[in-house]
Design a protein around this motif. Structure first.
Motif, PDB file in Angstrom:
ATOM      1  N   GLU B   6       0.823  -1.208   0.000  1.00  8.41           N
ATOM      2  CA  GLU B   6       0.000   0.000   0.000  1.00  8.41           C
ATOM      3  C   GLU B   6       0.854   1.254   0.000  1.00  8.41           C
ATOM      4  O   GLU B   6       0.539   2.245  -0.626  1.00  8.41           O
ATOM      5  CB  GLU B   6      -0.902   0.004   1.224  1.00  8.41           C
ATOM      6  CG  GLU B   6      -2.163  -0.784   1.012  1.00  8.41           C
ATOM      7  CD  GLU B   6      -3.043  -0.746   2.228  1.00  8.41           C
ATOM      8  OE1 GLU B   6      -3.199  -1.801   2.833  1.00  8.41           O
ATOM      9  OE2 GLU B   6      -3.540   0.327   2.572  1.00  8.41           O
ATOM     10  N   TRP B  10       0.658   4.339  -2.404  1.00 11.43           N
ATOM     11  CA  TRP B  10       0.534   5.719  -1.924  1.00 11.43           C
ATOM     12  C   TRP B  10       1.588   6.619  -2.540  1.00 11.43           C
ATOM     13  O   TRP B  10       1.306   7.734  -2.933  1.00 11.43           O
ATOM     14  CB  TRP B  10       0.705   5.770  -0.403  1.00 11.43           C
ATOM     15  CG  TRP B  10      -0.438   5.223   0.338  1.00 11.43           C
ATOM     16  CD1 TRP B  10      -1.636   4.817  -0.161  1.00 11.43           C
ATOM     17  CD2 TRP B  10      -0.505   5.013   1.745  1.00 11.43           C
ATOM     18  NE1 TRP B  10      -2.427   4.358   0.847  1.00 11.43           N
ATOM     19  CE2 TRP B  10      -1.759   4.466   2.021  1.00 11.43           C
ATOM     20  CE3 TRP B  10       0.390   5.232   2.789  1.00 11.43           C
ATOM     21  CZ2 TRP B  10      -2.156   4.129   3.308  1.00 11.43           C
ATOM     22  CZ3 TRP B  10      -0.004   4.900   4.061  1.00 11.43           C
ATOM     23  CH2 TRP B  10      -1.275   4.354   4.325  1.00 11.43           C
ATOM     24  N   ASP B  21      -4.524  18.309  -3.092  1.00  9.79           N
ATOM     25  CA  ASP B  21      -4.518  18.327  -1.636  1.00  9.79           C
ATOM     26  C   ASP B  21      -4.286  16.940  -1.074  1.00  9.79           C
ATOM     27  O   ASP B  21      -3.712  16.785  -0.006  1.00  9.79           O
ATOM     28  CB  ASP B  21      -5.864  18.833  -1.120  1.00  9.79           C
ATOM     29  CG  ASP B  21      -5.975  20.328  -1.279  1.00  9.79           C
ATOM     30  OD1 ASP B  21      -4.930  20.962  -1.517  1.00  9.79           O
ATOM     31  OD2 ASP B  21      -7.089  20.839  -1.164  1.00  9.79           O
ATOM     32  N   HIS B  22      -4.756  15.937  -1.812  1.00  8.87           N
ATOM     33  CA  HIS B  22      -4.688  14.584  -1.263  1.00  8.87           C
ATOM     34  C   HIS B  22      -3.244  14.144  -1.072  1.00  8.87           C
ATOM     35  O   HIS B  22      -2.944  13.401  -0.137  1.00  8.87           O
ATOM     36  CB  HIS B  22      -5.424  13.606  -2.174  1.00  8.87           C
ATOM     37  CG  HIS B  22      -5.902  12.398  -1.442  1.00  8.87           C
ATOM     38  ND1 HIS B  22      -6.869  12.460  -0.473  1.00  8.87           N
ATOM     39  CD2 HIS B  22      -5.510  11.112  -1.488  1.00  8.87           C
ATOM     40  CE1 HIS B  22      -7.071  11.262   0.021  1.00  8.87           C
ATOM     41  NE2 HIS B  22      -6.254  10.417  -0.568  1.00  8.87           N
ATOM     42  N   VAL B  25      -2.142  15.033   2.268  1.00  8.28           N
ATOM     43  CA  VAL B  25      -2.736  14.153   3.263  1.00  8.28           C
ATOM     44  C   VAL B  25      -1.928  12.861   3.365  1.00  8.28           C
ATOM     45  O   VAL B  25      -1.640  12.381   4.459  1.00  8.28           O
ATOM     46  CB  VAL B  25      -4.215  13.845   2.930  1.00  8.28           C
ATOM     47  CG1 VAL B  25      -4.775  12.817   3.889  1.00  8.28           C
ATOM     48  CG2 VAL B  25      -5.047  15.104   2.980  1.00  8.28           C
ATOM     49  N   MET B  28       1.297  13.565   5.176  1.00  7.75           N
ATOM     50  CA  MET B  28       1.069  13.788   6.606  1.00  7.75           C
ATOM     51  C   MET B  28       0.840  12.466   7.315  1.00  7.75           C
ATOM     52  O   MET B  28       1.343  12.243   8.419  1.00  7.75           O
ATOM     53  CB  MET B  28      -0.131  14.707   6.811  1.00  7.75           C
ATOM     54  CG  MET B  28       0.203  16.151   6.579  1.00  7.75           C
ATOM     55  SD  MET B  28      -1.220  17.188   6.835  1.00  7.75           S
ATOM     56  CE  MET B  28      -1.332  17.153   8.620  1.00  7.75           C
ATOM     57  N   ASN B  29       0.051  11.578   6.691  1.00  8.15           N
ATOM     58  CA  ASN B  29      -0.189  10.268   7.283  1.00  8.15           C
ATOM     59  C   ASN B  29       1.109   9.525   7.527  1.00  8.15           C
ATOM     60  O   ASN B  29       1.353   9.023   8.630  1.00  8.15           O
ATOM     61  CB  ASN B  29      -1.060   9.426   6.349  1.00  8.15           C
ATOM     62  CG  ASN B  29      -2.508   9.524   6.707  1.00  8.15           C
ATOM     63  OD1 ASN B  29      -2.895   9.057   7.751  1.00  8.15           O
ATOM     64  ND2 ASN B  29      -3.284  10.167   5.869  1.00  8.15           N
ATOM     65  N   VAL B  32       3.167  11.246  10.345  1.00  5.59           N
ATOM     66  CA  VAL B  32       2.661  11.022  11.705  1.00  5.59           C
ATOM     67  C   VAL B  32       2.877   9.570  12.116  1.00  5.59           C
ATOM     68  O   VAL B  32       3.281   9.281  13.245  1.00  5.59           O
ATOM     69  CB  VAL B  32       1.174  11.419  11.808  1.00  5.59           C
ATOM     70  CG1 VAL B  32       0.621  11.095  13.173  1.00  5.59           C
ATOM     71  CG2 VAL B  32       0.996  12.892  11.528  1.00  5.59           C
ATOM     72  N   ALA B  33       2.656   8.637  11.158  1.00  5.73           N
ATOM     73  CA  ALA B  33       2.881   7.221  11.474  1.00  5.73           C
ATOM     74  C   ALA B  33       4.342   6.983  11.816  1.00  5.73           C
ATOM     75  O   ALA B  33       4.667   6.249  12.764  1.00  5.73           O
ATOM     76  CB  ALA B  33       2.458   6.357  10.289  1.00  5.73           C
ATOM     77  N   LEU B  35       6.412   9.179  13.087  1.00  2.00           N
ATOM     78  CA  LEU B  35       6.654   9.762  14.415  1.00  2.00           C
ATOM     79  C   LEU B  35       6.246   8.769  15.498  1.00  2.00           C
ATOM     80  O   LEU B  35       6.986   8.544  16.466  1.00  2.00           O
ATOM     81  CB  LEU B  35       5.870  11.062  14.582  1.00  2.00           C
ATOM     82  CG  LEU B  35       6.469  12.324  13.982  1.00  2.00           C
ATOM     83  CD1 LEU B  35       5.515  13.492  14.150  1.00  2.00           C
ATOM     84  CD2 LEU B  35       7.789  12.671  14.663  1.00  2.00           C
ATOM     85  N   CYS B  36       5.053   8.155  15.330  1.00  2.00           N
ATOM     86  CA  CYS B  36       4.611   7.134  16.290  1.00  2.00           C
ATOM     87  C   CYS B  36       5.631   6.006  16.333  1.00  2.00           C
ATOM     88  O   CYS B  36       6.004   5.529  17.415  1.00  2.00           O
ATOM     89  CB  CYS B  36       3.248   6.560  15.894  1.00  2.00           C
ATOM     90  SG  CYS B  36       1.899   7.717  16.018  1.00  2.00           S
TER      91      CYS B  36
END
Lengths: 440, 440
Positions: B6, B10, B21-22, B25, B28-29, B32-33, B35-36
């Motif tokens: 996937e 992406w 814009d997508h 997104v 960013m996903n 953030v993933a 960072l986690c």
């Protein structure tokens, strides 16, 4: 904030250097200072029943708008150009997440079916009433050409209640049933409005086709279930990681950071899959407060509780401050100034339709709900129905964002009917917030 | 993060929709993933002495860079274009504020003069050594044309130590003297480097004028005093407002929001007046932890302490993740690939000069400081001097930001010497962070 002279110089600078980086520093300064001002003034006015932080922020925003308008000699009234991204990507998620995090879960799930009825069916009824009304009345108002998809979009825009504001007028402790009904409805309504709006935008409405309705219902169900599931799964995953790895052993900061990041991740994951981020982050908040929160250290618990509330509070104040400031944007009012009568007529028509559209589902659906409840105690009394009707009348940031999306191109309005729709949305938002709030 | 397929889809999407814009997104996903992921992996590796969160983030960033590079078929390695604004406006302030907020004030003020000597004079000496060295050695290295202001800018870029990383290698509790010296120096150094860099950028260096030095000293003193004063005043104002209005009576959230907003206000006010935001927000942090913090409710105290630490922690991880990802940016390495020998020579020359430049002030200035102390106990021992010398060798986000500012135009590098300087900066940052860290 009393340095009027320097402010004037700054605003002058703002226009001289409008392309440079320094201009954005100036606006950020003013904006942050205004946010501080809102907090202090909101605190000072705490005693007055008819004032709250939203109205304070709206009024401060309006006043600042006037000052900027005068200082820039009528060129502009706002510091930042409204950006949907800013709203949907940064400001809305903390507000909705915090709402889910702090909601009383028992009340919420006990009334789950009623909430769903109000939020999903109610919004559809409301949208249908407003669209039909607009189609009937706007013909006589000489606005200019609007097509069928515009009318339906107006219905969706004004069917979106303001869940942010609702949080401030009803108290969770004093009226738990009403709070959970109105707020829960607001969250589901947010999702429904956005789905509805997107469905209208993407459908070809020139030919009428009965499969559209079926298709719409299917996509709504998919959206609702998938979004909820995603939120619940992300919440459970965060609980699992934190419990399994026992973060608190070493560091409070890691726990807090992981909770914030995973909550945000749920929202942007939903956006990634074209789901409703609002629903996802709301259910993620519920699951996190129910599972994750009980697996972290005591100081993490205190920190997250207050940090989420603070983030949400700042985001709300930011939105209202912005809406107040933007209300005076001269570009949008220019078209309206030729025909003030039309504008007043449009705004009052819309307000009446909002009142009517909400009445058209609150009373019938409450009646239906009461039929299913055996005990008289669980019935929604007529007085409560009136409060539900009234408390959900506010239109807020979601309506604004949808209206900007539909009727502007990168922040600017070119066509007369579109400008009228934007100014009417602003009027309805201001009026409904200012009038509905103080009654409570 | 194990959904490699996937991810591939992406990233493909990312390039297809790079204007939409997508795409943002999607990035960013992923970000953030990641960072986690950094937080979880950093926690799992907690036991290993030679690993810490920065190195974990750097390595994860590098690996992600490789994956993206392979999937985009060599087109790009990073998700976000490096933006100085992002760094200086959003990521740096929480890190420095938190450092001020958590610093042991007694130790800091006891060594104030030494810290100032190291931070201000030391940086100047270091910059002078590096600039001179670069002028002497680079002539033989066939890099391309660089003028005198470029050489001086390189001196300023590599004189900027990494105060973020320093926080992680020295423990405030175990070695309070060293921590306060090295970290304090880092903060003052940040300010000095930025001032130096701006002075070099804005001065006309074609004619040599003795008044330039005087002018520079004057502007540095003004900047230092004004920035400190602004920070102290904002901090005191927040303490006054919170004490006077007694916010805690009603709401913890307002207290926390006001502290965060006023801290941020101090930073952007400094930017507004062209002062050093870093110094301002650092002193604001000190004053807030000394006065404001003691006037808020117990839960606000816990919340702010951990919320500030968490924000700072997330910002640091973000920076290192980004630097790791950006290190593989293909555009910058293209120029270098023709002549790998030159690049290695430039990077090693710079590393040696950084070592030398730091030695040139740490040992002499420590000697001077020791002369002023009567008691033998207060002396900085030779062993401590070596640690100070070594701990400040790391070059980090500030060097990167300055290098990007000087040698790129809106994120892109066109000229060969400029590309070589960018890749050398990346090499020095990676190398110094990876080598210096594990020694502690």
């Amino acid at each position: 904030m009393d340095n009027g002279f320097e402010l004037g110089a700054w605003v002058q600078k703002l226009y001289m250097l409008s392309t440079s980086d320094h201009a954005s520093v100036v606006s950020m300064n003013l904006f942050v200072a205004l946010l501080c001002g809102c907090i202090v003034i909101g605190h000072l006015l705490e005693g007055y029943r008819w004032m709250n932080e939203s109205i304070t922020a709206l009024i401060i925003g309006l006043c600042t708008g006037v000052v900027i308008l005068l200082m820039s000699r009528g060129k502009s009234s706002h510091l930042l150009v409204f950006s949907e991204d800013l709203f949907f990507i940064y400001l809305l998620p903390p507000i909705i997440f915090n709402a889910g995090f702090q909601v009383k879960k028992k009340q919420f799930f006990r009334n789950f079916i009623t909430i769903m009825l109000f939020g999903a069916f109610g919004t559809l009824i409301s949208c249908a009433v407003i669209s039909t009304g607009v189609m009937l009345f706007f013909k006589n108002l000489e606005i200019g050409y609007l097509d069928i998809s515009d009318y339906l979009a107006i219905g969706a825009i004004f069917a979106a209640t303001d869940s942010v504001c609702t949080l401030q007028v009803l108290s969770q402790d004093e009226t738990p049933l009403l709070y959970s009904l109105v707020f829960g409805e607001g969250v589901v309504n947010d999702a429904t409005s956005v789905v509805l709006f997107n469905a209208i935008q993407s459908s070809d409405l020139t030919t009428i086709d009965p499969t559209i309705a079926l298709h719409f219902i299917g996509s709504f169900l998919y959206l609702f279930l998938a979004s909820t599931l995603l939120g619940v799964l992300t919440g459970l995953l965060s609980a699992f990681i934190i419990k399994k790895l026992y973060f608190g052993r070493h560091s409070t900061d890691r726990e807090v950071a992981l909770m914030i990041l995973m909550a945000y991740l749920s929202y942007i994951l939903a956006e990634l899959f074209y789901l409703s981020g609002i629903l996802t982050v709301f259910f993620c908040g519920i699951v996190m407060s129910h599972y994750t929160w009980h697996n972290v250290t005591e100081s993490s618990r205190i920190t997250t509780k207050h940090a989420f509330a603070t983030l949400s509070f700042v985001a709300e104040t930011f939105i209202f401050l912005y809406v107040g400031m933007d209300a005076l944007d001269i570009e949008k009012w220019r078209f309206v100034s030729d025909s003030p009568g039309t504008s007043v007529a449009v705004s009052s028509t819309l307000l009446c339709l909002v009142l009517l559209g909400r009445a058209a589902f609150v009373f019938p659906l409450s009646f239906l709900t009461n039929l299913t409840k055996k005990s008289q105690n669980e019935h929604i009394t007529f007085g409560q129905q009136v409060i539900i009707w009234w408390a959900g009348l506010m239109r807020g940031a979601v309506s604004m964002a949808l209206a900007y999306n539909k009727f502007t191109t990168s922040g600017h309005t070119k066509l007369r009917p579109h400008a009228i729709m934007i100014t009417s949305t602003i009027t309805v938002v201001l009026f409904s917030t200012m009038v509905t709030n103080p009654v409570f």
